[in-house]
Write a protein that holds these residues in place. Sequence first.
Motif, short mmCIF file in Angstrom:
data_model
loop_
_atom_site.label_atom_id
_atom_site.label_comp_id
_atom_site.label_asym_id
_atom_site.label_seq_id
_atom_site.Cartn_x
_atom_site.Cartn_y
_atom_site.Cartn_z
N LYS A 45 -32.12 9.67 21.89
CA LYS A 45 -31.84 11.06 21.60
C LYS A 45 -31.48 11.29 20.13
O LYS A 45 -31.86 12.29 19.52
N GLU A 46 -30.73 10.36 19.54
CA GLU A 46 -30.19 10.56 18.20
C GLU A 46 -31.16 10.18 17.08
O GLU A 46 -31.12 10.76 16.00
N MET A 47 -32.01 9.19 17.31
CA MET A 47 -32.88 8.71 16.24
C MET A 47 -33.78 9.78 15.62
O MET A 47 -33.89 9.85 14.38
N PRO A 48 -34.44 10.64 16.40
CA PRO A 48 -35.26 11.69 15.78
C PRO A 48 -34.43 12.59 14.85
O PRO A 48 -34.92 13.00 13.79
N ARG A 49 -33.20 12.90 15.24
CA ARG A 49 -32.35 13.74 14.39
C ARG A 49 -31.97 13.02 13.12
O ARG A 49 -31.95 13.63 12.03
N LEU A 50 -31.69 11.72 13.21
CA LEU A 50 -31.34 10.96 12.01
C LEU A 50 -32.52 10.86 11.05
O LEU A 50 -32.34 10.96 9.84
N MET A 51 -33.71 10.68 11.60
CA MET A 51 -34.90 10.63 10.75
C MET A 51 -35.11 11.96 10.06
O MET A 51 -35.47 12.02 8.87
N LEU A 52 -34.86 13.05 10.77
CA LEU A 52 -35.00 14.39 10.19
C LEU A 52 -33.95 14.60 9.09
O LEU A 52 -34.25 15.16 8.03
N ASP A 53 -32.73 14.13 9.35
CA ASP A 53 -31.68 14.23 8.33
C ASP A 53 -32.09 13.48 7.07
O ASP A 53 -31.89 13.98 5.95
N VAL B 268 -28.15 17.32 -5.68
CA VAL B 268 -28.68 15.96 -5.47
C VAL B 268 -27.66 15.08 -4.76
O VAL B 268 -28.01 14.28 -3.88
N GLU B 269 -26.41 15.22 -5.14
CA GLU B 269 -25.36 14.40 -4.50
C GLU B 269 -25.26 14.69 -3.02
O GLU B 269 -25.09 13.78 -2.20
N THR B 270 -25.38 15.95 -2.65
CA THR B 270 -25.33 16.33 -1.23
C THR B 270 -26.49 15.71 -0.46
O THR B 270 -26.32 15.16 0.62
N VAL B 271 -27.68 15.81 -1.03
CA VAL B 271 -28.88 15.24 -0.39
C VAL B 271 -28.73 13.74 -0.22
O VAL B 271 -28.99 13.18 0.86
N LEU B 272 -28.30 13.06 -1.28
CA LEU B 272 -28.12 11.61 -1.20
C LEU B 272 -27.07 11.23 -0.16
O LEU B 272 -27.23 10.26 0.58
N GLY B 273 -25.99 12.01 -0.12
CA GLY B 273 -24.93 11.73 0.85
C GLY B 273 -25.42 11.85 2.28
O GLY B 273 -25.09 11.01 3.14
N ILE B 274 -26.22 12.88 2.56
CA ILE B 274 -26.77 13.07 3.90
C ILE B 274 -27.70 11.92 4.27
O ILE B 274 -27.67 11.38 5.38
N ARG B 275 -28.54 11.53 3.32
CA ARG B 275 -29.49 10.45 3.59
C ARG B 275 -28.79 9.11 3.76
O ARG B 275 -29.17 8.30 4.61
#
Length: 228
Positions: free
Chosen positions: A149-157, A168-175
């Motif tokens: 259930k969680e993997m597709p959401r993590l890949m999307l994140d 950029v810092e926000t994007v890197l932090g999420i990834r």
Amino acid sequence: ALFADEIYFMDVGSLGAITMFSGSQSAQGAQLEAWLREVYEVGEIGGRNGHMIRCMVYSPLECSYSTDPKTGKVTWHNDATGEYVLSNDTDNLVINATDAVRSKFAQGRANNEPELVKAMQLEEGTYVVSHAGKKIAGDWKKAQENCEKEMPRLMLDYELKGAGSGNVETVLGIRINAIKKMIAWWDRAPNKMGQMGAPPKSRLEDMLKSLQKQLADIQKNKARDRKG
């Protein structure tokens, strides 16, 4: 289940398809041969046909069995010439309740605890139910379901979330957070991750190091600019 002295199937139960994964790919070469030897030995130790267990791992292997109508004796075949074919050369073997009991791979059927006690012919006060075993089984099942259930959401994140924020810092932090969680899932549910075609753990670890370095460099540059 193969280590159990006795196996009982639920009516809709099945067992098999125990492919070993190496990263996101099924094991090959020496690693596969070692796994085939190991599962064969486990089957034989438990009084079950070792070749039949090997067919659960490697699809090109074939397996069938025949039963004597008078004595009920089961004869196993390392090909598809038997009365009942369990595995052809295209799919990993998965055995259902009917074949499991008929081939004497399993001792019987039971859909719940009272039925299991009856099938095992246990008398009241002569057995103890392992709640620890139930918890292990429950936790394992829940981990597989949550991973799926969680993997597709993590890949999307990792791929999209925060990309339009301009920070950029926000994007890197999420990834970074998404990759850390994916690495954790490799530790908790490696087979499910392999089945889902998730990036190998080693690649995720390399990606994590790269992203962490990028974030650290940005933060260092900002700190230097503030001092300047």
